[in-house]
Each structure stands twice: as C-alpha cells, then as structure tokens.
Design an enzyme around this catalytic site. Structure first.
Site, PDB file in Angstrom:
ATOM      1  N   GLY A 123      42.463  30.835  41.944  1.00  0.00           N
ATOM      2  CA  GLY A 123      43.448  30.069  41.191  1.00  0.00           C
ATOM      3  C   GLY A 123      43.985  30.868  40.018  1.00  0.00           C
TER       4      GLY A 123
ATOM      5  N   GLY B 134      51.306  38.174  41.590  1.00  0.00           N
ATOM      6  CA  GLY B 134      50.453  39.001  42.448  1.00  0.00           C
ATOM      7  C   GLY B 134      49.915  38.183  43.618  1.00  0.00           C
ATOM      8  N   HIS B 135      49.451  36.960  43.320  1.00  0.00           N
ATOM      9  CA  HIS B 135      48.960  36.091  44.401  1.00  0.00           C
ATOM     10  C   HIS B 135      50.108  35.697  45.331  1.00  0.00           C
ATOM     11  CE1 HIS B 135      45.874  35.170  41.187  1.00  0.00           C
ATOM     12  NE2 HIS B 135      45.107  35.471  42.200  1.00  0.00           N
TER      13      HIS B 135
ATOM     14  N   GLY C 215      44.097  41.889  47.658  1.00  0.00           N
ATOM     15  CA  GLY C 215      44.935  42.787  46.867  1.00  0.00           C
ATOM     16  C   GLY C 215      44.232  44.107  46.581  1.00  0.00           C
ATOM     17  N   LYS C 216      45.030  45.168  46.507  1.00  0.00           N
ATOM     18  CA  LYS C 216      44.480  46.483  46.165  1.00  0.00           C
ATOM     19  C   LYS C 216      44.103  46.565  44.689  1.00  0.00           C
ATOM     20  CE  LYS C 216      46.745  49.547  49.457  1.00  0.00           C
ATOM     21  NZ  LYS C 216      47.552  50.780  49.552  1.00  0.00           N
ATOM     22  N   LYS C 217      44.556  45.614  43.894  1.00  0.00           N
ATOM     23  CA  LYS C 217      44.175  45.599  42.476  1.00  0.00           C
ATOM     24  C   LYS C 217      42.648  45.612  42.354  1.00  0.00           C
ATOM     25  CE  LYS C 217      44.117  43.820  38.096  1.00  0.00           C
ATOM     26  NZ  LYS C 217      43.068  42.859  38.163  1.00  0.00           N
TER      27      LYS C 217
ATOM     28  N   GLN D 248      36.488  45.698  45.654  1.00  0.00           N
ATOM     29  CA  GLN D 248      36.282  44.452  46.396  1.00  0.00           C
ATOM     30  C   GLN D 248      36.866  44.578  47.806  1.00  0.00           C
ATOM     31  OE1 GLN D 248      36.837  40.295  44.821  1.00  0.00           O
ATOM     32  NE2 GLN D 248      38.815  40.467  45.813  1.00  0.00           N
TER      33      GLN D 248
ATOM     34  N   LEU E  82      49.156  42.627  37.267  1.00  0.00           N
ATOM     35  CA  LEU E  82      49.007  41.184  37.069  1.00  0.00           C
ATOM     36  C   LEU E  82      47.586  40.750  37.409  1.00  0.00           C
ATOM     37  CD1 LEU E  82      52.340  39.596  38.360  1.00  0.00           C
ATOM     38  CD2 LEU E  82      51.809  40.637  36.147  1.00  0.00           C
TER      39      LEU E  82
ATOM     40  N   ARG F 156      43.378  36.915  34.380  1.00  0.00           N
ATOM     41  CA  ARG F 156      42.801  37.082  33.042  1.00  0.00           C
ATOM     42  C   ARG F 156      43.835  37.576  32.024  1.00  0.00           C
ATOM     43  NH1 ARG F 156      37.813  38.561  36.102  1.00  0.00           N
ATOM     44  NH2 ARG F 156      36.269  36.987  35.545  1.00  0.00           N
TER      45      ARG F 156
END
Ligand code: PAF
Length: 274
Positions: free
Chosen positions: A27, A32-33, A144-146, A150, A181, A184
């Site tokens: 959420g 980005g999402h 995401g690659k951010k 992960q 983005l 946080r």
C-alpha cells in the site's frame, strides 16, 4: 475493480480465471506501483494486486505502525491503472495464528546489503510472498527493480521451489529530480526530497566511472560513502556487485551499484545497473 478482504472470497472470485498476473504491495501507493500494475495489465491477463503491510518484514524498532496506510487512495489508483481485483486482507485474515512456518532464504543472499542490518527482513518478505502466491496462484508476478535484492531473492525462491510463475521485473520510477519513488518518501520534507535525489546522482557518477574503466571499485565505494556523509546522509552501504547474485564482481560481469542511506529519519535505498 473488485475489492476483496478474505482468502475464500478471493479464491471464489478467481476460480476459472487463467493467466492471472499478480502485483503484491504494502500500500501507500505511488506512480512506481502504478507502473507495476501497468506492466501487469500489458501482459493481457486479469490483474490482482494486494495491499498488506507485512509485520513479519519489520524489525521491532522499525516503522510498522507509522508505515503509510491509505487504502481509499490506493483503491482509486489501482482501479484507474486497470487492476481487476484488489486483495486487502486484515492481519487476522493472513496471520490468524502466529506464522511459525517461514521461508528462510540462504544467508549469502539474505544477510548481505539490506539483510546485514535487518537479519529477518527477507525471511519476512519471502514468507508473505509465498503465502500470497499460494492464495492468488498467478501465472506471472511483477516486482520492481527498486528493491533489487528482493527481486533477486524472489526469483531464486520461485526457481528453487519450482513455482510455475514467471517473475516480471519493472524499472524504477523516479521523480523529476531523480529520487526513486518509495512509499517511505512520504516521510520526507520538500527539502529532504531534493537532497534525497543526490543519492541517484551519486549512483550515476559511480556508473559513469566504472564504465569509463575505473578499476578500483573499493575506492569508488569509499569515496561515495564519504560524499554521502558530506551531503548530510547517514550511509549504510554503497556496493558495486555482480547482478546475478550480488557478490563481489570481477571485470566483465554485468554489474549493479546499490546503496542505502538514511536522511533525517528516513532510510532510502536505490540502485543502478551499470
Ligand atoms: O516490496 C514490497 O512492497 C514488499 O516487500 C512485498 C513484496 C509486497 C512483500 O510484503
């Protein structure tokens, strides 16, 4: 878009659907999402997103209770992006009893970089992702690659457990100054957002030096750490690694530079493939 809070109702709604594409989130959604959902929509399959702030991936002193929760806004953004189903379970629904069965990724992947200061983080991520995958049963899932580490760990989990799911990697979305983005970022003041964009600039400089043939990568990393301190960050790491397993790299391998640093009270992470 159907908003569903219970596992049984989601399973009933998805029965008979083929080629489901899944976008898990915590959420606090942003562009980005939205780009992850767009990547999912572009596959042509029905799109399921989830919103669940996963307590298992927060350390006791971390920001679980103040993590941004904005379900109404998330619903609007997801519906506008073309998402078909939103799964938004309560904690009681996803963890009705203590989640004692966990997925523990190997320490060489999970206890470095992001995992070096947060030892249980990737166990928490893998456990909830596997649980969500087994609820949604998608053919594809978008990450995401951010969150580069992960993404790598999820890919390894899916491969090792032979899950019949294709993992799609989506590029990082940045603001006009280059700040990656992140949910946080809502903790940052306007001045901190501008300052935060310096992290990306530094990664670009590192990528340029490495591409130009600079060989002393440890020196580049040390220099970048000092530069971040000078810019007002509290750096955790700046690391030039090979993309395949985030281990120390040798010349000629595909590389990525990853960094984490705290600005005020907000921890930022970013990376750039070189
Ligand atoms: O990337 C995130 O937002 C989370 O780690 C994820 C994958 C939704 C699991 O809680």
């Amino acid at each position: 878009m159907q908003v569903i809070h219970h596992i049984a109702a989601l399973r009933a709604a998805l029965a008979g659907q083929r080629d489901i594409v899944f976008v898990p989130t915590m959420g606090g959604l942003h562009e980005g999402h939205v780009s992850l959902v767009t990547a999912a929509v572009n596959t042509g399959g029905p799109v399921v997103a989830s919103v669940f702030v996963n307590r298992l991936q927060f350390a006791p002193a971390e920001d679980f209770s103040r993590y941004p929760r904005s379900l109404d806004r998330d619903i609007d953004l997801l519906a506008a992006a073309g998402c078909d189903f939103l799964f938004a379970p309560s904690e009681q629904e996803l963890y009705p009893e203590p989640q004692v069965f966990k997925v523990q990724p190997p320490s060489e992947l999970a206890n470095i970089l992001e995992g070096s200061t947060r030892p249980d983080f990737f166990t928490g991520v893998c456990t909830v992702v596997l649980k969500l995958l087994s609820i949604v049963m998608p053919s594809k899932a978008v990450f995401g690659k951010k969150d580069y580490q992960q993404l790598l760990i999820i890919r390894a989990m899916v491969r090792q457990l032979a899950l019949p799911i294709e993992i799609i990697a989506a590029d990082t979305v940045r603001d006009q100054h280059g700040l990656a983005l992140s949910s946080r970022n809502s903790y940052l003041s306007d001045a901190e957002r501008l300052q935060g964009a310096q992290l990306h600039r530094l990664l670009q400089e590192i990528a340029a030096s490495v591409r130009a043939g600079e060989m002393d990568w440890r020196e580049i990393e040390a220099h970048a750490i000092a530069a971040l301190v000078g810019l007002g960050f509290k750096p955790d790491y700046v690391a030039i690694r090979r993309r395949s397993d985030l281990m120390a790299a040798t010349v000629g391998e595909p590389l990525v530079v990853l960094a984490a640093a705290t600005l005020g009270s907000t921890r930022l992470i970013d990376n750039l493939e070189i």
